[in-house]
Write a protein that holds these residues in place. Structure first.
Motif, PDB file in Angstrom:
ATOM      1  N   LYS A 192       0.845  -1.199   0.000  1.00 55.37           N
ATOM      2  CA  LYS A 192       0.000   0.000   0.000  1.00 55.37           C
ATOM      3  C   LYS A 192       0.879   1.247   0.000  1.00 55.37           C
ATOM      4  O   LYS A 192       0.674   2.168  -0.784  1.00 55.37           O
ATOM      5  N   ILE A 193       1.860   1.303   0.888  1.00 51.81           N
ATOM      6  CA  ILE A 193       2.708   2.487   0.989  1.00 51.81           C
ATOM      7  C   ILE A 193       3.527   2.686  -0.292  1.00 51.81           C
ATOM      8  O   ILE A 193       3.695   3.811  -0.753  1.00 51.81           O
ATOM      9  N   ALA A 194       4.003   1.610  -0.886  1.00 54.50           N
ATOM     10  CA  ALA A 194       4.776   1.712  -2.127  1.00 54.50           C
ATOM     11  C   ALA A 194       3.944   2.261  -3.282  1.00 54.50           C
ATOM     12  O   ALA A 194       4.490   2.844  -4.220  1.00 54.50           O
ATOM     13  N   SER A 195       2.620   2.121  -3.208  1.00 56.32           N
ATOM     14  CA  SER A 195       1.757   2.531  -4.323  1.00 56.32           C
ATOM     15  C   SER A 195       1.602   4.048  -4.453  1.00 56.32           C
ATOM     16  O   SER A 195       1.040   4.521  -5.431  1.00 56.32           O
ATOM     17  N   PHE A 196       2.106   4.799  -3.478  1.00 60.02           N
ATOM     18  CA  PHE A 196       1.928   6.251  -3.488  1.00 60.02           C
ATOM     19  C   PHE A 196       3.169   6.983  -3.977  1.00 60.02           C
ATOM     20  O   PHE A 196       4.291   6.519  -3.805  1.00 60.02           O
ATOM     21  N   ASP A 197       2.920   8.167  -4.555  1.00 61.08           N
ATOM     22  CA  ASP A 197       4.001   9.048  -5.005  1.00 61.08           C
ATOM     23  C   ASP A 197       4.405  10.044  -3.933  1.00 61.08           C
ATOM     24  O   ASP A 197       5.476  10.644  -4.007  1.00 61.08           O
ATOM     25  N   GLY A 198       3.547  10.256  -2.966  1.00 61.88           N
ATOM     26  CA  GLY A 198       3.804  11.181  -1.874  1.00 61.88           C
ATOM     27  C   GLY A 198       2.813  10.905  -0.758  1.00 61.88           C
ATOM     28  O   GLY A 198       1.882  10.104  -0.923  1.00 61.88           O
ATOM     29  N   TYR A 199       3.032  11.589   0.380  1.00 63.38           N
ATOM     30  CA  TYR A 199       2.250  11.275   1.563  1.00 63.38           C
ATOM     31  C   TYR A 199       1.892  12.516   2.366  1.00 63.38           C
ATOM     32  O   TYR A 199       2.589  13.519   2.328  1.00 63.38           O
TER      33      TYR A 199
ATOM     34  N   ILE B 206       9.383   4.165   0.403  1.00 63.70           N
ATOM     35  CA  ILE B 206       9.223   5.608   0.624  1.00 63.70           C
ATOM     36  C   ILE B 206      10.410   6.438   0.137  1.00 63.70           C
ATOM     37  O   ILE B 206      10.353   7.658   0.148  1.00 63.70           O
ATOM     38  N   ARG B 207      11.455   5.778  -0.297  1.00 63.70           N
ATOM     39  CA  ARG B 207      12.679   6.477  -0.705  1.00 63.70           C
ATOM     40  C   ARG B 207      12.417   7.427  -1.879  1.00 63.70           C
ATOM     41  O   ARG B 207      11.741   7.080  -2.824  1.00 63.70           O
ATOM     42  N   ASN B 208      12.955   8.622  -1.757  1.00 65.69           N
ATOM     43  CA  ASN B 208      12.830   9.651  -2.805  1.00 65.69           C
ATOM     44  C   ASN B 208      11.376  10.010  -3.100  1.00 65.69           C
ATOM     45  O   ASN B 208      10.959  10.115  -4.258  1.00 65.69           O
ATOM     46  N   LYS B 209      10.648  10.210  -2.028  1.00 66.48           N
ATOM     47  CA  LYS B 209       9.276  10.700  -2.116  1.00 66.48           C
ATOM     48  C   LYS B 209       9.125  11.847  -1.128  1.00 66.48           C
ATOM     49  O   LYS B 209      10.008  12.103  -0.320  1.00 66.48           O
ATOM     50  N   ALA B 210       8.003  12.556  -1.213  1.00 71.43           N
ATOM     51  CA  ALA B 210       7.756  13.724  -0.356  1.00 71.43           C
ATOM     52  C   ALA B 210       6.670  13.420   0.661  1.00 71.43           C
ATOM     53  O   ALA B 210       5.778  12.610   0.404  1.00 71.43           O
ATOM     54  N   VAL B 211       6.761  14.114   1.803  1.00 67.14           N
ATOM     55  CA  VAL B 211       5.764  13.935   2.848  1.00 67.14           C
ATOM     56  C   VAL B 211       5.450  15.279   3.504  1.00 67.14           C
ATOM     57  O   VAL B 211       6.344  16.096   3.724  1.00 67.14           O
ATOM     58  N   GLY B 212       4.175  15.488   3.784  1.00 65.99           N
ATOM     59  CA  GLY B 212       3.712  16.617   4.579  1.00 65.99           C
ATOM     60  C   GLY B 212       3.113  16.074   5.861  1.00 65.99           C
ATOM     61  O   GLY B 212       2.813  14.877   5.958  1.00 65.99           O
TER      62      GLY B 212
ATOM     63  N   SER C 219       6.492  15.901  -4.968  1.00 67.22           N
ATOM     64  CA  SER C 219       6.231  14.540  -5.437  1.00 67.22           C
ATOM     65  C   SER C 219       6.446  14.445  -6.946  1.00 67.22           C
ATOM     66  O   SER C 219       6.991  13.444  -7.427  1.00 67.22           O
ATOM     67  N   ARG C 220       6.043  15.459  -7.661  1.00 69.35           N
ATOM     68  CA  ARG C 220       6.283  15.457  -9.114  1.00 69.35           C
ATOM     69  C   ARG C 220       7.772  15.516  -9.422  1.00 69.35           C
ATOM     70  O   ARG C 220       8.255  14.833 -10.322  1.00 69.35           O
ATOM     71  N   ALA C 221       8.503  16.317  -8.684  1.00 70.90           N
ATOM     72  CA  ALA C 221       9.957  16.415  -8.894  1.00 70.90           C
ATOM     73  C   ALA C 221      10.636  15.086  -8.552  1.00 70.90           C
ATOM     74  O   ALA C 221      11.503  14.626  -9.299  1.00 70.90           O
ATOM     75  N   PHE C 222      10.247  14.471  -7.442  1.00 74.28           N
ATOM     76  CA  PHE C 222      10.864  13.209  -7.047  1.00 74.28           C
ATOM     77  C   PHE C 222      10.499  12.067  -7.988  1.00 74.28           C
ATOM     78  O   PHE C 222      11.266  11.103  -8.113  1.00 74.28           O
ATOM     79  N   GLU C 223       9.367  12.166  -8.651  1.00 74.32           N
ATOM     80  CA  GLU C 223       8.997  11.155  -9.631  1.00 74.32           C
ATOM     81  C   GLU C 223      10.072  11.068 -10.717  1.00 74.32           C
ATOM     82  O   GLU C 223      10.458   9.979 -11.144  1.00 74.32           O
TER      83      GLU C 223
END
Length: 184
Positions: free
Chosen positions: A68-75, A101-107, A174-178
């Motif tokens: 589930k967590i891997a399926s997201f681009d950001g959090y 979660i590596r190389n993703k963004a989180v708020g 998240s777009r940049a880290f993609e």
């Protein structure tokens, strides 16, 4: 782009489900182009303590959490503050994660006696160690002013300003880290 709004409390009688639902409804109402939000409740996974002996059912729960967590681009992490830090169940769940979660963004959306600020500060350090990039803006709800009797969630409208800014930052990063994830 998929943004997961993760409720990080598993306690009975918790406020996290109301805060998470508010964040999900608020984010969804923005109708961001090409962005899908999903509310994920840690309580649904019943994860064992990391390193403890596990049975087949627990291994399935761990696999479901990782997938589930891997399926997201950001959090957006919705976190309570317990004893001036992040709750143990959420920390345990995060310890299972690595490449997901590596190389993703989180708020962050925090709540507690001090608005969740200490929990968010703890999470910033924990997540940096895993190459999960924390955006600057956070949303902070006080048990004293944003909850009636410390349990009925009644957020003040001014929180929407920080929620908008935080979501803008999560989407942008998240777009940049993609792009970075495609190269690595």
């Amino acid at each position: 782009m998929k943004i997961g709004i993760i409720v990080g409390s598993v306690r009975e009688g918790r406020n996290g489900d109301a805060v998470g639902k508010w964040m999900y409804d608020f984010a969804s109402s923005r109708k961001d182009e090409d962005v899908e939000y999903e509310l994920v409740d840690l309580k649904d996974y019943n994860l064992p303590f990391l390193g403890a002996e596990t049975n087949e059912h627990q291994m399935a729960a761990i696999g479901a959490w990782l997938g589930k967590i891997a399926s997201f681009d950001g959090y957006v992490f919705v976190t309570p503050e317990y004893n001036r830090s992040v709750g143990g169940a959420f920390k345990n769940a995060l310890d299972y994660l690595d490449g997901e979660i590596r190389n993703k963004a989180v708020g962050y959306v925090g709540y507690g006696g001090l608005g969740g600020a200490f929990a968010i500060q703890s999470l910033r350090g924990i997540n940096a160690e895993r190459s999960l990039a924390s955006v600057r803006t956070m949303v902070s709800f006080s048990l004293m002013t944003d909850f009636e009797n410390f349990s009925v969630f009644t957020p003040a409208p001014y929180h929407e300003v920080n929620a908008n800014t935080m979501l803008d930052e999560v989407i942008l990063w998240s777009r940049a880290f993609e792009t970075i994830r495609k190269v690595s």
